[in-house]
Write a protein that holds these residues in place. Structure first.
Motif, PDB file in Angstrom:
ATOM      1  N   LEU A  34       0.828  -1.205   0.000  1.00 19.69           N
ATOM      2  CA  LEU A  34       0.000   0.000   0.000  1.00 19.69           C
ATOM      3  C   LEU A  34       0.863   1.256   0.000  1.00 19.69           C
ATOM      4  N   ARG A  35       2.001   1.215   0.664  1.00 23.82           N
ATOM      5  CA  ARG A  35       2.912   2.366   0.637  1.00 23.82           C
ATOM      6  C   ARG A  35       3.444   2.605  -0.768  1.00 23.82           C
ATOM      7  N   ALA A  38       0.580   4.306  -2.740  1.00 21.42           N
ATOM      8  CA  ALA A  38      -0.132   5.455  -2.160  1.00 21.42           C
ATOM      9  C   ALA A  38      -0.103   6.680  -3.062  1.00 21.42           C
ATOM     10  N   ASP A  42      -3.311   8.548  -4.793  1.00 22.97           N
ATOM     11  CA  ASP A  42      -3.563   9.973  -4.600  1.00 22.97           C
ATOM     12  C   ASP A  42      -3.729  10.677  -5.942  1.00 22.97           C
ATOM     13  N   CYS A  90      -1.787   3.394   3.328  1.00 20.59           N
ATOM     14  CA  CYS A  90      -2.610   4.266   2.482  1.00 20.59           C
ATOM     15  C   CYS A  90      -3.936   4.506   3.182  1.00 20.59           C
ATOM     16  N   THR A  93      -7.155   3.687   1.128  1.00 23.54           N
ATOM     17  CA  THR A  93      -7.475   2.266   1.079  1.00 23.54           C
ATOM     18  C   THR A  93      -8.129   1.830   2.381  1.00 23.54           C
ATOM     19  N   ALA A 259      -2.725   6.704   9.547  1.00 22.77           N
ATOM     20  CA  ALA A 259      -1.963   7.536   8.616  1.00 22.77           C
ATOM     21  C   ALA A 259      -0.837   8.280   9.332  1.00 22.77           C
ATOM     22  N   PRO A 368       5.452  10.789   1.010  1.00 26.21           N
ATOM     23  CA  PRO A 368       4.587  10.048   1.927  1.00 26.21           C
ATOM     24  C   PRO A 368       4.029  10.884   3.070  1.00 26.21           C
ATOM     25  N   ASP A 375      -4.268  13.688   4.163  1.00 22.38           N
ATOM     26  CA  ASP A 375      -5.312  12.712   4.493  1.00 22.38           C
ATOM     27  C   ASP A 375      -5.869  12.943   5.895  1.00 22.38           C
TER      28      ASP A 375
END
Length: 399
Positions: A34-35, A38, A42, A90, A93, A259, A368, A375
């Motif tokens: 997921l990282r 991400a 976005d 993320c 997600t 997050a 990140p 977020d």
């Protein structure tokens, strides 16, 4: 219109053999992937089809689902832990998971006929939509049901859901009713261009003169009562005793804390090689050599860890109340709502601190920490996380 993963869902077997430890571990295992994705999430403003399929295969959409429909019958505690883990990689997600999994409980408030209609042939089917009353929508009574017209924004997860739920006024007094409609009878309005949580797919959905049969419509005020009545259909599923809408599940706050947690992890893993410009005339200093960096980071990371522990404690307590078939008191609900807002405020403050420590480099949209900060800022504005509103309710409950 966005892609919907309906053709293959019916061919998949429900992950009924998974334990609570299995699904929580699966959420941890997904963090690195997921990282990696991400920044693309976005930019594209939606999670990928592959990511969504992985969420389903890991059993996440079966966490809060009765065994009759292939569900795992797990608890608010696992739900919160999964959301926090996924958000480390993320937050968008994690939000899609949290919304679509939580909305299973809304389905359970409807008659068995509706539950069969949604899950009878496809245990992976999900429900998105917006349960806030739209006074501009119209729902006209007709033979056998209603004709529904209206638009509802912020329909998170609707990129993938097969079903939608909307709240519209009915009758002369405009009482709110919840209507469940198939996704293919609605139109997607691509208006989701926020600064944060861009990948949640929280677009506006529109229906025009859609027929909704009587069994898929019921008064909003009856939801809690109907959930209690449906407990007899799923007697082993203790989460049917949870508060609705759930405060113990931490559906939104867990994403914010996760997050911020991910941002602190990124900073810790990169600070040893990170520098900042020393002054207006140039030069560079190592962040790891600066005392202020150590003190600010220590505070930010420590605060996030406390927020994590509070979510784990409160979600466990809520799950225990449900397991004991004990309904939450007003004081317990008020405390959980306060803590939802509290941990989100903590996460926001912490991720903003990390952003400042990184410096101008964090201003890049694909950094990140930039994604995490935007977020958490977006999440913090959710109506259920209003600090003043929730603390006023808590004080009224304890005084």
């Amino acid at each position: 219109m966005t892609t919907v993963l309906t053709p293959t869902n019916s061919l998949r077997s429900a992950p009924t053999n998974l334990s609570a430890d299995d699904v929580v571990q699966a959420s941890e295992d997904l963090v690195p992937l997921l990282r990696e994705r991400a920044a693309e999430v976005d930019e594209r403003r939606r999670i990928s089809d592959d990511t969504y399929r992985r969420l389903g295969d890991a059993g996440f959409f079966h966490v809060l689902k009765p065994k009759k429909y292939g569900g795992l019958e797990l608890t608010e505690h696992e739900h919160a832990r999964i959301a926090m883990n996924l958000a480390r990689g993320c937050a968008s997600t994690a939000w899609v998971f949290s919304i679509l999994s939580s909305d299973n409980m809304a389905i359970l408030a409807y008659p068995e006929e509706v539950q069969e209609e949604i899950w009878g042939e496809d245990s992976f089917a999900t429900l998105a939509g917006n349960t806030n009353l739209n006074p501009k929508a119209t729902a006209t009574r007709v033979k056998g049901g209603y004709r529904l017209t209206g638009q509802w924004g912020f329909c998170s997860g609707s990129d993938f859901s097969e079903w939608l739920i909307f709240n519209a006024p009915v009758g002369d007094d405009g009482e709110g009713y919840m209507f469940i409609v198939p996704k293919d009878e609605a139109e997607t309005i691509d208006d989701w261009y926020p600064t944060g949580m861009r990948g949640t797919g929280s677009r506006t959905m529109s229906v025009t003169d859609v027929f909704v049969p009587e069994h898929r419509a019921q008064a909003t005020r009856d939801t809690v009562r109907k959930l209690k009545e449906r407990r007899a259909l799923h007697p082993t599923f203790s989460t049917m005793w949870a508060t609705w809408p759930s405060s113990g599940r931490f559906p939104f706050a867990a994403c914010a804390v996760g997050a911020a947690w991910g941002a602190t992890e990124h900073f810790a893993s990169t600070v040893g090689t990170s520098t900042r410009v020393a002054g207006a005339l140039g030069g560079a200093v190592r962040l790891a050599d600066q005392d202020y960096v150590a003190t600010e980071f220590g505070q930010a990371e420590g605060d996030v860890q406390m927020a994590r522990l509070l979510i784990e404690k409160r979600s466990f307590e809520a799950s225990e109340r449900a397991r004991q078939h004990r309904e939450s008191t007003e004081q317990e609900i008020g405390r959980d709502l306060r803590d939802n807002a509290l941990v989100t405020r903590t996460a926001l403050r912490s991720v903003q601190t990390i952003f400042s420590l990184v410096g101008a480099k964090a201003g890049k949209s694909d950094h990140p920490v930039s994604i995490a900060k935007r977020d958490v800022e977006m999440i913090s504005h959710h109506v259920t996380l209003n600090w003043r509103q929730n603390t006023v309710r808590y004080l009224a409950a304890v005084s």
